[in-house]
Design a protein around this motif. Sequence first.
Motif, PDB file in Angstrom:
ATOM      1  N   SER A 388      -2.826 -14.517   0.476  1.00 42.44           N
ATOM      2  CA  SER A 388      -2.486 -13.098   0.319  1.00 42.44           C
ATOM      3  C   SER A 388      -2.076 -12.503   1.663  1.00 42.44           C
ATOM      4  N   ILE A 389      -1.051 -11.654   1.631  1.00 43.78           N
ATOM      5  CA  ILE A 389      -0.564 -10.946   2.814  1.00 43.78           C
ATOM      6  C   ILE A 389      -0.606  -9.455   2.491  1.00 43.78           C
ATOM      7  N   THR A 390      -1.486  -8.724   3.181  1.00 42.66           N
ATOM      8  CA  THR A 390      -1.720  -7.311   2.866  1.00 42.66           C
ATOM      9  C   THR A 390      -1.338  -6.430   4.055  1.00 42.66           C
ATOM     10  N   ASP A 391      -0.621  -5.353   3.747  1.00 41.39           N
ATOM     11  CA  ASP A 391      -0.275  -4.397   4.802  1.00 41.39           C
ATOM     12  C   ASP A 391      -0.893  -3.033   4.475  1.00 41.39           C
ATOM     13  N   GLU A 392      -0.829  -2.122   5.425  1.00 41.26           N
ATOM     14  CA  GLU A 392      -1.349  -0.762   5.231  1.00 41.26           C
ATOM     15  C   GLU A 392      -0.200   0.239   5.324  1.00 41.26           C
ATOM     16  N   GLY A 393       0.902  -0.139   4.663  1.00 44.70           N
ATOM     17  CA  GLY A 393       2.118   0.663   4.790  1.00 44.70           C
ATOM     18  C   GLY A 393       2.283   1.711   3.720  1.00 44.70           C
ATOM     19  N   ILE A 394       3.545   1.971   3.379  1.00 44.77           N
ATOM     20  CA  ILE A 394       3.886   3.081   2.492  1.00 44.77           C
ATOM     21  C   ILE A 394       3.546   2.805   1.038  1.00 44.77           C
ATOM     22  N   GLY A 395       3.377   1.533   0.678  1.00 48.07           N
ATOM     23  CA  GLY A 395       3.057   1.200  -0.703  1.00 48.07           C
ATOM     24  C   GLY A 395       4.235   1.409  -1.637  1.00 48.07           C
ATOM     25  N   ILE A 396       4.017   1.069  -2.911  1.00 49.19           N
ATOM     26  CA  ILE A 396       5.085   1.149  -3.916  1.00 49.19           C
ATOM     27  C   ILE A 396       4.514   1.788  -5.172  1.00 49.19           C
ATOM     28  N   ASP A 397       5.276   2.646  -5.808  1.00 47.92           N
ATOM     29  CA  ASP A 397       4.845   3.233  -7.080  1.00 47.92           C
ATOM     30  C   ASP A 397       4.685   2.141  -8.135  1.00 47.92           C
ATOM     31  N   SER A 398       3.697   2.305  -9.006  1.00 51.57           N
ATOM     32  CA  SER A 398       3.409   1.285 -10.019  1.00 51.57           C
ATOM     33  C   SER A 398       4.591   1.058 -10.956  1.00 51.57           C
ATOM     34  N   ASP A 399       5.372   2.122 -11.224  1.00 50.38           N
ATOM     35  CA  ASP A 399       6.508   1.957 -12.132  1.00 50.38           C
ATOM     36  C   ASP A 399       7.681   1.224 -11.492  1.00 50.38           C
ATOM     37  N   GLN A 400       7.604   0.966 -10.188  1.00 47.35           N
ATOM     38  CA  GLN A 400       8.675   0.252  -9.494  1.00 47.35           C
ATOM     39  C   GLN A 400       8.320  -1.209  -9.212  1.00 47.35           C
ATOM     40  N   LEU A 401       7.067  -1.580  -9.495  1.00 45.47           N
ATOM     41  CA  LEU A 401       6.627  -2.941  -9.169  1.00 45.47           C
ATOM     42  C   LEU A 401       7.403  -4.008  -9.943  1.00 45.47           C
ATOM     43  N   LEU A 402       7.721  -3.725 -11.223  1.00 43.91           N
ATOM     44  CA  LEU A 402       8.423  -4.717 -12.040  1.00 43.91           C
ATOM     45  C   LEU A 402       9.829  -4.995 -11.523  1.00 43.91           C
ATOM     46  N   SER A 403      10.415  -4.046 -10.795  1.00 45.44           N
ATOM     47  CA  SER A 403      11.784  -4.206 -10.286  1.00 45.44           C
ATOM     48  C   SER A 403      11.824  -4.704  -8.851  1.00 45.44           C
ATOM     49  N   LEU A 440       4.381 -15.925  -7.414  1.00 41.60           N
ATOM     50  CA  LEU A 440       4.528 -14.819  -6.466  1.00 41.60           C
ATOM     51  C   LEU A 440       4.307 -13.510  -7.218  1.00 41.60           C
ATOM     52  N   SER A 441       3.299 -12.748  -6.793  1.00 45.77           N
ATOM     53  CA  SER A 441       2.995 -11.474  -7.446  1.00 45.77           C
ATOM     54  C   SER A 441       2.660 -10.442  -6.372  1.00 45.77           C
ATOM     55  N   VAL A 442       2.550  -9.190  -6.820  1.00 46.66           N
ATOM     56  CA  VAL A 442       2.317  -8.109  -5.868  1.00 46.66           C
ATOM     57  C   VAL A 442       1.371  -7.076  -6.476  1.00 46.66           C
ATOM     58  N   ARG A 443       0.527  -6.542  -5.624  1.00 48.82           N
ATOM     59  CA  ARG A 443      -0.313  -5.393  -5.966  1.00 48.82           C
ATOM     60  C   ARG A 443      -0.041  -4.312  -4.925  1.00 48.82           C
ATOM     61  N   SER A 444       0.051  -3.057  -5.358  1.00 51.56           N
ATOM     62  CA  SER A 444       0.377  -2.008  -4.395  1.00 51.56           C
ATOM     63  C   SER A 444      -0.185  -0.666  -4.837  1.00 51.56           C
ATOM     64  N   THR A 445      -0.552   0.127  -3.858  1.00 51.21           N
ATOM     65  CA  THR A 445      -1.009   1.495  -4.092  1.00 51.21           C
ATOM     66  C   THR A 445      -0.225   2.419  -3.173  1.00 51.21           C
ATOM     67  N   LYS A 446       0.304   3.470  -3.744  1.00 49.16           N
ATOM     68  CA  LYS A 446       1.140   4.394  -2.989  1.00 49.16           C
ATOM     69  C   LYS A 446       0.390   4.949  -1.771  1.00 49.16           C
ATOM     70  N   ASN A 447       1.036   4.869  -0.592  1.00 49.69           N
ATOM     71  CA  ASN A 447       0.514   5.398   0.676  1.00 49.69           C
ATOM     72  C   ASN A 447      -0.748   4.688   1.171  1.00 49.69           C
ATOM     73  N   ILE A 448      -1.109   3.581   0.548  1.00 52.28           N
ATOM     74  CA  ILE A 448      -2.272   2.804   1.004  1.00 52.28           C
ATOM     75  C   ILE A 448      -1.843   1.424   1.482  1.00 52.28           C
ATOM     76  N   GLY A 449      -0.935   0.797   0.750  1.00 52.89           N
ATOM     77  CA  GLY A 449      -0.471  -0.519   1.190  1.00 52.89           C
ATOM     78  C   GLY A 449      -0.146  -1.436   0.027  1.00 52.89           C
ATOM     79  N   SER A 450       0.367  -2.630   0.367  1.00 54.42           N
ATOM     80  CA  SER A 450       0.767  -3.616  -0.636  1.00 54.42           C
ATOM     81  C   SER A 450       0.181  -4.979  -0.287  1.00 54.42           C
ATOM     82  N   THR A 451      -0.065  -5.775  -1.340  1.00 53.50           N
ATOM     83  CA  THR A 451      -0.565  -7.131  -1.167  1.00 53.50           C
ATOM     84  C   THR A 451       0.331  -8.101  -1.944  1.00 53.50           C
ATOM     85  N   PHE A 452       0.915  -9.052  -1.225  1.00 51.37           N
ATOM     86  CA  PHE A 452       1.704 -10.094  -1.865  1.00 51.37           C
ATOM     87  C   PHE A 452       0.862 -11.364  -1.974  1.00 51.37           C
ATOM     88  N   LEU A 453       0.862 -11.958  -3.167  1.00 52.10           N
ATOM     89  CA  LEU A 453       0.005 -13.122  -3.445  1.00 52.10           C
ATOM     90  C   LEU A 453       0.868 -14.334  -3.735  1.00 52.10           C
TER      91      LEU A 453
END
Length: 458
Positions: A388-403, A440-453
């Motif tokens: 897993s690679i996790t950042d503390e960046g801008i994050g991504i909206d949940s409705d944009q994760l599929l794209s 390859l999958s991703v988890r993300s929270t807006k303004n908290i960060g993203s995690t790529f697995l």
Amino acid sequence: MKLSFKKRIATYNLLAVAALMAIAFAAIYAVVYYTSYKHLDDDIITEKTEVFSNLDWDDNAIIMRKMPEWEEAEHKQIEVNPTFIQIVNLKGQALFKSANLQGNHLLFNPQNKTTAFYNAIINNQRIRQGQFPVFNDKGKIIGQLTIGVSQQESYNVLHNLLIVLLATYIFIISILYFIMIFVASKAIAPVDQLIQSASRINDANINSRLPLPENEDEIRQLAETINDLLNRLESSFYQQKQFTSDASHEMQTPLAGIKGIIEVLLRKPRTAERYEEKLREVLVQTNRLSQLHDQLLQLARLESTVMIAKKDKVHLTEIIKKYLNTHETLIKKQAIQIQSSVPLEAQVWADSILLEMIADNLISNAIKYNKMGGNIFIDWNPANRTLSITDEGIGIDSDQLLSLFNRFFRADDSRSSQIPGNGLGLSIAKRLCDVQSIGLSVRSTKNIGSTFLLQFPS
């Protein structure tokens, strides 16, 4: 065979029915044939028993007793159901012939040692013959008895039966052919409908689909399969159109920037410092255009060829360390802290070159979209073999994760000249993962960060 599909179906079915009918008619004829000749042979054996009961012998001589049997009408007439009798000695001399033979004689085999039946003709009349050797008390053959009966009735029955069967066979086969054509036409009518519907589909109405037959049969399965194929083609078609549009848009931005800078410089003379400043801006836009070109070329190669991953044992720490060093300048510039807990012994089965490209994309994304002074956490879970690679960046909206893994997709907050990129990196990474069966999958929270697995196969 150049017959149409309808005629091939009719022909094959007709051949099958014709073969079965031929077997059935042959069996009928064989049964009647056997029955007819068995009846004649039984009559001959009955007659033979009566004749033998009135024969005697003295050493090698056959003695015939005078008896009413020899005077029966059936042994005198030749026209209606006659019975012919002939007895010969070892030399082939006739010792007795029934009166109805007149000047004729029955054919026989002088070497015959067993009962034998065969067909013959006397005075143009078909007869069935039975030949029986005559034995004396010592078991020695001393002559031959031949008995014949008319087989004209049996022949006529069999001949007529054969004509009827052949005529019936030809008539039924002829009728069946047209019936088979009609039935085949009805059977493939749904296929014709599918062909007509499919021929009307083109790029202008690619969203059209084939009508599904009511019956749950193979033709419906074919229609559903073609519709599924059309769904995939439609998706690919629109992706290609979107790809072309996005590529044009992405190329237009740096080209417009370069054009604008040059137009500004050409309006009036500038100082050397101003020229240098604007040339640096041109270089930035040119580098952006060059990177887009390289990634488009790389993506085209990935999708146009069948890639085969050359897997081997790869140490994760070596790849992670390599690309952290590659991006060291940017890491220091943004004051990012790297927190890695990947053990030195962590190994995976993967293509090292392809895995390096994946790591480069994911690590560079974690750096680019991180906040100033943020952290990047790189962890290894040996239980499910996941990196897993996790950042503390801008994050991504949940409705944009599929794209997120679509080509040219960039989250709205990242579409600015402050964050370089064109939305191809994750699409390339996903394709490289698929080649190696890496999830390859991703988890993300807006303004908290993203995690790529990255989940590696066992």
